[in-house]
Design a protein around this motif. Structure first.
Motif, short mmCIF file in Angstrom:
data_model
loop_
_atom_site.label_atom_id
_atom_site.label_comp_id
_atom_site.label_asym_id
_atom_site.label_seq_id
_atom_site.Cartn_x
_atom_site.Cartn_y
_atom_site.Cartn_z
N GLY A 165 56.92 66.96 12.03
CA GLY A 165 57.90 66.33 12.90
C GLY A 165 58.28 64.95 12.41
O GLY A 165 59.28 64.39 12.84
N SER A 166 57.46 64.40 11.55
CA SER A 166 57.72 63.09 10.96
C SER A 166 56.75 62.93 9.78
O SER A 166 56.08 63.89 9.41
N SER B 105 53.83 61.67 9.41
CA SER B 105 52.41 61.99 9.63
C SER B 105 52.18 62.76 10.93
O SER B 105 51.09 62.74 11.48
N LEU B 106 53.22 63.43 11.42
CA LEU B 106 53.09 64.22 12.65
C LEU B 106 53.30 65.71 12.32
O LEU B 106 54.36 66.09 11.84
N ASP C 85 48.68 63.92 15.13
CA ASP C 85 48.95 62.63 14.50
C ASP C 85 47.85 62.32 13.47
O ASP C 85 46.71 62.07 13.83
#
Lengths: 241, 209
Positions: free
Chosen positions: B172-173, B175-176, B195
């Motif tokens: 999702g990003s 580090s997500l 996370d």
């Protein structure tokens, strides 16, 4: 009797005086309601990126800026402007081919590109999650090597400089100013699943390949297409999961 | 008339003999081509060739890194799996992870394995009837807190026993990691961010289908 008649006159006089205020209040309410409906229907048309739509849909490279997405601060990939050349080489077709088309299937979250019957490429995409990607038949009205996209608020706020290989599309129902596009994506890697604010997110390598193939053509620096050029047709269909 | 009958008989006999001979030759050839049925286990083992070495490359979404998965030959019921990373700048592949796997439960590289910045990858394998997801840094460094790799499923089931992971779909990003879950009862559950900065799960209000 005289008293009664005096009271009656007084009451009817008050009614007469009240009427213009009531009428005026009603008039204001109707105007207000009309303006509210008008604003909702036309002035506040949903936009792919609520903030950057208002700012601009132009070429921009901000190599020093940080991006914000999903509450995280990210370093966007740098865009090397030294690659820009003045050579008049054209990317896309020299003579615009009307046979090129891009098909986006929201159900399977895939994109396929064809030149007539000839298959060009296929890739997984991420369509709108926060706001749906519009369906229908569109044309690319502008290609930009990079731009900034921002929008949302609170936890959903995002600020994304250097969004690469942007292909804006529109049709008679979805105006160009609403900022829907196909573009490269550096802030997530969850392709095959809806993730965007209405745009069609692609892997950077896939977006680059499509950008260089699709019309309208761009000059060698790939910076942007020339205004007024006809672009490749995009057909978006299906329903996002 | 007698001559004609004799001629017909001769032709018929010759044709019949040729046909019979042909059938015999054909059937003998078929027998030669067939694998003999045997109860010799050593021979069976000879016939069952061990899995060949395989190498598969996976390109990162920005095209700047390549993950190579090398599966060695099966030896004594074990396949050694090696994962290597090559970057655009340094094209020499560097080993980042190695594991001896059961040939029936090999590690696979799922879709969206690379983090958007190519700093991490996640891999998938099956163990004890569950899908496991392991996260590794692509530079060979620790994930933090002296941890080399982290396995998402076991961490999740320990923290949230009321939910089961149905899928880990991607990033999702930077580090997500996107994790989808169902409830223990089988009802559709929420999506989560895993996370990597603090190894915590963040429950999301909407599901990433």
């Amino acid at each position: 009797m005289a008293k009664k008649s005096s009271k009656g006159r007084s009451a009817s006089g008050r009614k007469v005086r009240k009427f213009p205020f009531l009428f005026f209040g009603f008039f204001i309410a109707v105007i207000g309601l009309g303006f509210f409906i008008l604003k909702k229907s036309f002035l506040e048309l949903p936009c792919a990126n609520t903030l950057s739509c208002e700012e601009s849909l132009n070429f921009s490279v901000n190599n020093e800026e940080q991006a914000v997405f999903s509450g995280q601060t990210l370093t966007p990939p740098k865009i090397d402007l030294s690659l820009i050349s003045d050579e008049p080489t054209v990317l896309g077709s020299q003579a615009v081919s009307s046979n090129k088309r891009i098909e986006v299937d929201l159900t399977t979250q895939t994109l396929k590109a064809y030149d007539g019957d000839k298959f060009f490429m296929e890739s997984r995409i991420s369509s709108g999650k926060m706001f749906p990607t519009p369906t229908g038949e569109f044309t690319i009205w502008r290609k930009i090597r990079a731009t900034k996209m921002s929008g949302g608020s609170g936890a959903g706020y995002y600020y994304l400089p250097n969004v690469p290989y942007v292909m804006f599309f529109s049709n008679s129902e979805v105006a160009a100013g609403r900022g829907f596009s196909l573009h490269g994506t550096y802030w997530h890697n969850n392709f095959g699943h809806p993730m965007s604010h209405g745009c069609v997110n692609m892997k950077i390598i896939d977006a680059k390949k499509l950008y260089e193939w699709a019309d309208p053509p761009t000059t060698a620096d790939q910076k942007q297409s020339l205004p007024g050029e006809t672009g490749t047709k995009i057909i978006i269909y299906g329903k996002a999961p | 008339m007698e001559k004609h009958r004799s001629k017909f008989f001769t032709i018929f006999t010759i044709a019949g003999s040729l046909l019979t001979a042909g059938l015999v030759v054909l059937s003998s050839m078929r027998v030669k081509n067939e694998v003999p049925v045997t109860s010799d286990f050593a021979l069976e083992a000879k016939l069952k060739e061990p899995a060949k070495e395989t190498t598969v490359d996976y390109l990162s979404p920005n095209g700047k890194a390549t993950l190579t998965m090398k599966n060695g030959k099966e030896l004594k019921g074990v396949i050694t799996q090696t994962f290597l990373i090559a970057s655009e700048e340094d094209k020499t592949p560097v080993e980042i992870f190695k594991k001896d796997s059961n040939p029936d439960y090999l590690i696979s590289v799922p879709d969206n394995s690379f983090s958007p910045d190519n700093k991490y990858i996640f891999l998938k394998y099956e163990e004890a009837g569950k899908n496991r997801y392991i996260v590794i840094r692509t530079d060979g460094e620790d994930l933090g807190k002296d941890i080399e790799t982290i396995e998402i499923e076991s961490l999740f089931s320990e923290k949230y026993p009321d939910f089961v992971i149905t899928d880990v779909t991607g990033w999702g990003s930077y580090s997500l990691i996107v994790v989808n879950s169902d409830t223990k009862e089988g009802k559709t559950g929420p999506s989560w961010w895993f996370d990597l900065s603090n190894f915590s799960f963040i429950r999301l209000s909407s599901r990433f289908n």
